[in-house]
Enzyme design. Structure first.
Site, PDB file in Angstrom:
ATOM      1  CD  GLU A 243      -1.731   2.097   0.962  1.00  0.00           C
ATOM      2  OE1 GLU A 243      -2.051   3.197   0.299  1.00  0.00           O
ATOM      3  OE2 GLU A 243      -1.784   2.779   2.390  1.00  0.00           O
ATOM      4  CB  CYS A 277      -0.697   7.448   1.363  1.00  0.00           C
ATOM      5  SG  CYS A 277      -2.409   6.811   2.311  1.00  0.00           S
TER       6      CYS A 277
END
Length: 482
Positions: A243, A277
């Site tokens: 991820e 993110c």
């Protein structure tokens, strides 16, 4: 009674490190880091302990996870202080982490009694079925930015499904992203040897990924580091769930209600100093709204308070360290030198970077679109705004990125937003909301440079942390031609 015992932070062999408060530079505690010998010792113990844990009845595994969630709530003030001081988070963000971390444990507890597999048809006279079995030892590598959540979202489901875990938190947030979980699960009754916390640098991560006893790697971090982790895992023929970073777009269509949209827009880029993110790194705004949007977003940015989140009431705290601040400032300075207008911010005091708005509607040299602050993941409180004229142009701009993590669309027409989103590859989609969203029940992950398509959360955890075994059973031995 306190949850954390600093004596438990000094058992590793990789040298001493300090837990430092980025807002003040104050040393909050001293701990030791892990070296390769610590990794080998931990994975050995984990592999031995995991065999018994996998055979533990599911109600007992589930009970440990539920108690862990309760303990996170019970010790919320102590945990919150560490998240605020060690990670530079405002108290509201710490509260979100604590609430979400507890929910991750409760959701993981429910995984322990999910159906194990399927009964399959077979052309032969036999019982044929699949079953999910624990992967074994899971290596978790977690980042500094949302340290508690981004560790527990892998630790909790992996444990619930019968695995052992070796967790490598970022050494900058080793306490709130690692030692907190070790203390929580020990107090919850997790048997010894099943969870090891090994804060360390890249060498520790390489040792963990390369260790033959670790069969699955769960990595959250930058795309550059994720490529290295994925390549090393592939050499050792093990699964790596990656991820990674993002440069997500927030699309503001011509019919958007700007009165309602500005809170969404500011949160998308400035929450936790932009160190997320999913942060909106590109605000794509219809040309008819562009100038007003920039003015309003700049006014919002100027009104936000930046300071010490432990001692003051602020909207933004410090960025994590000098290296991160220098990267942010270098990108903003380069954009300004190329002619991009800084509509707000662009300044800092120590590690406190002002929320920044970059604006220019053009497409040539000196425009926002030509700047690295627009095209790269800044990981700071920077909101580049760029205009579009048609929906086709909006799609082209939104897809002109190596990343594919999150997408937000602001409009009065949700059906049109769904049609538009169908043309933009992304792992996460939020209509009339901003890009920074996550829930324990939802499958989370991105595409392209944002990850391998792996998912965490909800039922996706079953695929992440178990193996599928095919089994057949006959009443008597099968007969073959020879």
């Amino acid at each position: 009674m306190a949850l954390l015992d600093p004596e438990n932070w000094r058992t590793l062999r990789g040298g001493e490190a300090e837990a430092v408060e980025p807002a003040t530079g104050e040393v909050l505690g001293v701990l030791t880091l892990a070296g390769p010998s610590d990794v080998e010792r931990a994975t050995n113990r984990a592999a031995r302990a995991q065999r018994d844990w996998a055979g533990t009845p599911y109600p007992e595994r589930a009970a440990v996870l539920r108690r862990a969630g309760d303990l996170i709530h019970r010790h919320a003030p102590e945990i919150s202080e560490w998240i605020v001081r060690e990670a530079g988070s405002i108290p509201g963000k710490a509260e979100f982490e604590i609430r979400t971390a507890a929910e991750e444990c409760y959701e993981a507890a429910a995984l322990a009694h999910r159906p194990l597999g399927q009964v399959l048809p077979s052309a032969a006279p036999r019982l044929s079925y699949t079953s999910r079995v624990p992967a074994g030892v899971v290596g978790v590598i977690a980042p500094f930015n949302v340290p508690l959540v981004l560790a527990v979202r892998s630790v909790a489901p992996a444990l619930a499904l019968g695995n052992a875990v070796v967790l490598k938190p970022d050494p900058r947030t080793a306490v709130c992203g690692g030692h907190v979980l070790a203390a929580v699960f020990a107090a919850a009754g997790l048997p010894e040897g099943l969870l090891h916390v090994l804060p360390g640098g890249a060498g520790t991560g390489r040792a963990l990924v390369g260790d033959p006893r670790v069969r699955v790697i769960s990595f959250t971090g930058s795309t550059a580091a994720g490529r290295r982790v994925g390549a090393r895992a592939a050499r050792h023929l093990k699964r790596a769930h990656l991820e990674l970073g993002g440069n997500s777009a927030l699309l503001v269509l011509a019919d958007a209600d700007l009165d309602a949209a500005m809170s969404t827009a500011a949160w998308a880029s400035f929450f936790h100093q932009g160190q997320v993110c999913m942060t909106a790194g590109r605000h794509l705004v219809h040309a008819s709204l562009h100038d007003e949007y920039v003015a309003r977003l700049a006014a919002r940015a100027d009104a936000l308070t930046v300071g010490d989140p432990y001692r003051e009431q602020v909207h933004l705290g410090p960025v994590i360290d000098r290296g991160q601040l220098d990267r942010i400032d270098t990108l903003v300075r380069a954009a300004a030198a190329d002619g991009v207008r800084i509509a707000a911010g662009g300044t800092h005091r120590d590690l406190f970077y002002r929320p920044t708005v970059l604006a220019d509607g053009g497409t040539g040299p000196g425009s926002v679109g030509a700047s690295a602050a627009y095209g790269q993941e800044v990981f700071g409180p920077v909101a580049p705004v760029r205009a579009f004229h048609t929906l086709d142009e909006a799609v082209a701009l939104a897809t002109d990125s190596a990343y594919g993590l999150a997408l937000g669309i602001v409009t009065r027409d949700a059906a049109r937003a769904l049609d538009l989103a169908a043309r933009i590859p992304t792992g996460l989609l939020h209509i009339n909301d901003q890009t920074v969203n996550d829930e324990p029940v939802a499958a989370f992950g991105g595409l392209a440079d944002s990850g391998t398509g792996a998912r965490f959360g909800g039922d996706a955890n079953l695929d992440a942390f178990t193996e599928t075994r095919w089994t057949t059973v006959r009443a008597t031995p099968a007969a073959y031609p020879f």
